[in-house]
Design an enzyme around this catalytic site. Structure first.
Site, PDB file in Angstrom:
ATOM      1  N   LYS A  92       0.815  -1.223   0.000  1.00  0.00           N
ATOM      2  CA  LYS A  92       0.000   0.000   0.000  1.00  0.00           C
ATOM      3  C   LYS A  92       0.847   1.271   0.000  1.00  0.00           C
ATOM      4  CE  LYS A  92      -4.387  -1.688   0.877  1.00  0.00           C
ATOM      5  NZ  LYS A  92      -4.278  -2.963   1.617  1.00  0.00           N
ATOM      6  N   GLU A 114     -10.148   6.565   3.355  1.00  0.00           N
ATOM      7  CA  GLU A 114     -11.002   5.670   4.130  1.00  0.00           C
ATOM      8  C   GLU A 114     -10.237   4.369   4.257  1.00  0.00           C
ATOM      9  OE1 GLU A 114     -11.387   5.605   0.797  1.00  0.00           O
ATOM     10  OE2 GLU A 114     -11.199   3.430   0.676  1.00  0.00           O
ATOM     11  N   SER A 380       1.840  -9.883  -0.750  1.00  0.00           N
ATOM     12  CA  SER A 380       1.448  -8.472  -0.622  1.00  0.00           C
ATOM     13  C   SER A 380       1.717  -7.859   0.747  1.00  0.00           C
ATOM     14  CB  SER A 380      -0.036  -8.326  -0.962  1.00  0.00           C
ATOM     15  OG  SER A 380      -0.828  -9.177  -0.149  1.00  0.00           O
TER      16      SER A 380
END
Ligand SMILES: *Cc1c(COP(=O)(O)O)cnc(C)c1O
Length: 399
Positions: A92, A114, A380
């Site tokens: 991310k 969010e 990930s």
């Protein structure tokens, strides 16, 4: 800027999916982004600063690790793309860094986001601290309770975490609140979306920021196996950003088989699932025409997966399209299968994976593998955040 490899048209459609279905009041914000992101991302100064931050702040390139004992077990050659080793623990940060530089060049002073599980919230709070920008993170009240450690991280980083008490008090409701905020603050605020979802141009710009994953793989595979492409790539799919990044530079190479792992929860044939590809149909959510889980009246059904990052009722437009064309094979993976794969990787390689990534690992049991194949799994994220779940499921004790 180069054409997107995903063949997006000028209105943001991937085939019949995508677009920008937004309230009129949001149009100026989206138009500003649309009119400037190509130019900004092409600036040499932007590219240079992003490159330096990816390297020195996030720790890239992430290694491509040949997993010897996992390979021996599956009688094939398995490589792990180590996004788990990035700063803040997942892929991310790649997107958060790109978007904070974009926001800075657009003159924005206030960042909103969010988050469901909190991983995107932590990445956003991190880049806001890095740049000294105000950060507001909307989070469903239920998630604020469930994800206390990530809430504490965001607050320590200086972000304001706003619990959202409408609807089911989860991600969907937090997203609605973030959109409302953006409409009320059109000039000074940038909305950092964390996956390849939302109105055009978000899916495109997030995919581009995540494409660093496969860009590095081209070189790393050349060094390790003598050619830039593997036989197969496997990634988990929530909204689809880590998969979009891992597939990016291989999408037009038919020799590379692509697999996406969805969170099937208790099973794709049960109501407790998040396997959108298996059970979803076309609809509009968060400004984009996508495959989503809905009832006969078009009401979004509540998704379920043991993994908070895969617990999303839809899947981004580019994956909806890649599913429709058959380029990517999406497989549902249950909670139990993912938990088994997590323990297997931990015991064979000494790597505790995120629950999301464990869904990708579980695909090794579902496809045919041969000794001459080279397979890359996009790992990930790391499992630190999932230790409570692992502990309560396995009940670890000394062995
Ligand atoms: C958020 C998250 C995901 C799911 O998001 P995508 O946009 O589908 O990549 C997967 N893995 C980890 C570790 C995450 O934090």
């Amino acid at each position: 800027m180069e054409e997107s490899i995903y063949n997006i048209d000028k209105n943001g459609f991937y085939g019949t999916f995508g677009g920008a279905f937004i309230p009129e009041m949001l149009q100026p914000n989206v138009d500003e982004l649309l009119g400037s992101y190509h130019r900004i991302m092409d600036e040499p100064g932007f590219k240079k600063e992003l490159r330096i931050l990816l390297t020195d702040f996030a720790g890239r390139p992430s290694p491509l690790y040949f997993a010897p004992r996992l390979s021996a077990h599956y009688k094939s050659n398995i490589f792990l793309k180590r996004e788990d080793l990035n700063h803040t623990g997942s892929h991310k940060i790649n997107n958060a860094l790109g978007q904070i530089l974009l926001a800075e060049r657009l003159g924005k002073k206030r960042i909103i986001a969010e988050t469901g599980a909190g991983q995107h919230g932590v990445a956003t709070a991190t880049v806001c601290a890095l740049k000294g920008l105000e950060c507001i993170v909307y989070m469903g009240a239920t998630d604020v309770e469930r994800q206390a450690p990530n809430v504490a991280r965001m607050r320590m980083l200086g972000a304001k975490v706003v619990p959202v008490t409408s609807g089911n008090k989860t991600l969907k409701d937090a997203t609605n609140e973030a959109i409302r905020d953006w409409i009320s603050n059109p000039t000074d605020t940038h909305y950092i979306i964390g996956s390849v979802v939302g109105p055009h141009p978000y899916p495109d710009l997030v995919a581009r920021f995540q494409s660093i994953i496969s860009e590095e793989m081209l070189e790393q595979l050349t060094e390790k196996i003598g050619r830039p492409y593997p036989d197969a790539i496997i990634a988990c799919v929530g909204g689809g950003s880590n998969a979009a990044g891992a597939f990016y530079h291989y999408i037009n190479n038919p020799e590379v088989k692509l697999y996406g792992a969805e969170g099937a929860g208790k099973g794709a044939d049960t109501p407790e699932t998040a396997a959108t590809m298996a059970v979803g149909s076309t609809g509009i959510l968060h400004g984009s025409k996508i495959l989503l889980m809905q009832d006969e009246y078009g009401q979004i059904t509540e998704p379920y997966s043991i993994s908070a990052g895969l617990d999303y009722p839809g899947v981004g437009p580019l994956h909806s399209h890649l599913h429709a064309t058959g380029r990517v094979n999406y497989l549902p993976v249950t909670d139990t299968e993912a938990l088994g794969a997590a323990l297997q990787l931990t015991r064979l390689e000494g790597i505790i994976p995120a629950l999301e990534s464990s869904h990708a690992l579980a695909v090794l049991n579902k496809i045919s593998l041969t000794p001459d194949m080279n397979v890359v799994i996009n790992l990930s994220g790391r499992g630190d955040k999932d230790m409570d779940t692992y502990t309560s499921y396995f009940g670890f004790d000394n062995e």
